[in-house]
Motif scaffolding. Structure first.
Motif, PDB file in Angstrom:
ATOM      1  N   HIS A 130      67.592 -70.380 -11.509  1.00 10.05           N
ATOM      2  CA  HIS A 130      67.471 -69.306 -12.486  1.00 10.05           C
ATOM      3  C   HIS A 130      67.323 -67.977 -11.751  1.00 10.05           C
ATOM      4  O   HIS A 130      66.441 -67.803 -10.924  1.00 10.05           O
ATOM      5  CB  HIS A 130      66.256 -69.558 -13.379  1.00 10.05           C
ATOM      6  N   GLY A 131      68.226 -67.021 -12.032  1.00  9.08           N
ATOM      7  CA  GLY A 131      68.181 -65.728 -11.370  1.00  9.08           C
ATOM      8  C   GLY A 131      69.129 -65.596 -10.200  1.00  9.08           C
ATOM      9  O   GLY A 131      69.236 -64.509  -9.611  1.00  9.08           O
ATOM     10  N   THR A 132      69.830 -66.660  -9.829  1.00 11.79           N
ATOM     11  CA  THR A 132      70.820 -66.569  -8.747  1.00 11.79           C
ATOM     12  C   THR A 132      71.879 -65.537  -9.100  1.00 11.79           C
ATOM     13  O   THR A 132      72.366 -65.480 -10.235  1.00 11.79           O
ATOM     14  CB  THR A 132      71.483 -67.938  -8.512  1.00 11.79           C
ATOM     15  N   ARG A 133      72.226 -64.678  -8.109  1.00 13.57           N
ATOM     16  CA  ARG A 133      73.252 -63.652  -8.302  1.00 13.57           C
ATOM     17  C   ARG A 133      74.506 -64.037  -7.540  1.00 13.57           C
ATOM     18  O   ARG A 133      74.452 -64.350  -6.361  1.00 13.57           O
ATOM     19  CB  ARG A 133      72.736 -62.284  -7.825  1.00 13.57           C
ATOM     20  N   ILE A 134      75.644 -63.999  -8.228  1.00 11.35           N
ATOM     21  CA  ILE A 134      76.940 -64.343  -7.644  1.00 11.35           C
ATOM     22  C   ILE A 134      77.815 -63.095  -7.653  1.00 11.35           C
ATOM     23  O   ILE A 134      77.978 -62.445  -8.688  1.00 11.35           O
ATOM     24  CB  ILE A 134      77.618 -65.477  -8.422  1.00 11.35           C
ATOM     25  N   ARG A 135      78.352 -62.732  -6.479  1.00 10.56           N
ATOM     26  CA  ARG A 135      79.196 -61.548  -6.353  1.00 10.56           C
ATOM     27  C   ARG A 135      80.675 -61.953  -6.398  1.00 10.56           C
ATOM     28  O   ARG A 135      81.109 -62.826  -5.652  1.00 10.56           O
ATOM     29  CB  ARG A 135      78.901 -60.822  -5.041  1.00 10.56           C
TER      30      ARG A 135
END
Length: 320
Positions: free
Chosen positions: A190-195
């Motif tokens: 939860h909260g992982t950021r994917i660019r």
């Protein structure tokens, strides 16, 4: 009093070539203008240590400097020779060039090329733009800034708990109206950021990126505990007393679970490799807590309990 070249680099006379290079690399990393844009003193010091390295890394210049023939800027101390100081051998060389001037750099024509050194410090791009040593005695040019990319665009994507466990690709529609399948990374939480490169706004230097923040929805049966998953599983008194094989849910479908004979409430059974995938590719476990469920108003169970004299005192260890 101005520092000599060795003092500028913080080393002793007689230092080896490797010691000179190591000292310069350390100072250049600290003082480079790109990292000290609001500190003019750092830029000045950077020029000084670069000039020191430029001269000391040249064996011929270093030897003449150590003999006192040239100063910290590489200028001859006694340019006309005549036996004064270090220029007792100052007669003209063939071609009319006095000794002491033949390797002197008046415009950067033979200044040491530090591109390889700065490529190691700041990357190839930094060494190619504003390379130290260009344009005279260890100076530097401020590199030109590349055109700025467009702004990044942020998104939030809510995904199912079981999809996060299985790393199921997610379909997402971006601001340009195009839908893509987003691959979930190992270790997602939860909260992982994917660019996503090039999916932001337009700019002079190209498009920015899309930044997708993952929200993992809660599950009605499972809860996350690090890389493990926890499940509370009800069992009957008969299953607990006699033991049984029962069906248990997992995020990837039901499995058969063996309940040991004589199980008590709170016993935890571990199903290996049924949890979340870690960044190294290994998986956590599913931890199943058994909970004995007693039916209300069961006459047969009440009669059995009334006639049963076993059980002992399970609270003996509590001194009560």
């Amino acid at each position: 009093m101005a520092l000599d070249l060795y003092q500028r680099l913080g080393i002793q006379r007689g230092a080896s070539d490797d010691e000179i290079k190591k000292a310069y690399r350390s100072l250049a990393k600290q003082l480079h203008p790109d990292r000290n844009q609001d500190n003019p003193d750092a830029a000045k010091r950077f020029g000084e240590v670069t000039a020191a390295y430029d001269l000391l890394s040249d064996k011929d210049k270093r030897a003449r400097y150590d003999r006192g023939e040239i100063d910290e800027d590489g200028n001859p101390k006694m340019p006309f020779g005549g036996g004064f100081g270090g220029y007792s051998r100052g007669g003209p060389r063939p071609g009319g060039t006095p000794e002491g001037f033949e390797n002197f750099n008046f415009g950067g024509a033979d200044t040491a090329d530090l591109s390889d050194l700065f490529e190691g410090l700041f990357g190839a791009a930094a060494s190619g733009r504003g390379r130290p040593g260009q344009g005279g005695f260890g100076g530097f040019r401020q590199r030109q800034r590349a055109p700025q990319k467009g702004a990044d665009v942020s998104y939030r994507l809510k995904i199912a708990f079981v999809d996060a466990v299985a790393l199921t690709p997610q379909r997402i529609t971006l601001g340009d109206g195009k839908a893509i399948d987003l691959k979930l990374p190992k270790g997602v939480e939860h909260g992982t950021r994917i660019r996503i490169s090039g999916k932001g706004e337009d700019g002079p230097g190209g498009r920015g990126d899309a930044i997708v923040t993952i929200d993992i929805a809660p599950h009605k049966h499972f809860t996350r505990d690090g890389d493990d998953i926890r499940l509370t599983l009800p069992v009957t008194l008969k299953e607990a007393v006699l033991g049984a094989k029962i069906k248990a849910p997992t995020p990837e479908g039901p499995v058969m679970l063996t309940v040991p004979k004589g199980t008590t409430s709170g016993k935890v059974l571990r199903l290996k490799g049924r949890g979340f995938t870690r960044k190294d590719g290994k998986r956590g476990d599913l931890l199943v807590t058994l909970d004995i469920d007693l039916p209300p108003n069961d006459a047969a169970l009440q009669r059995f309990a009334e006639s049963w004299s076993g059980g002992g005192n399970p609270r003996a260890g509590l001194d009560v």
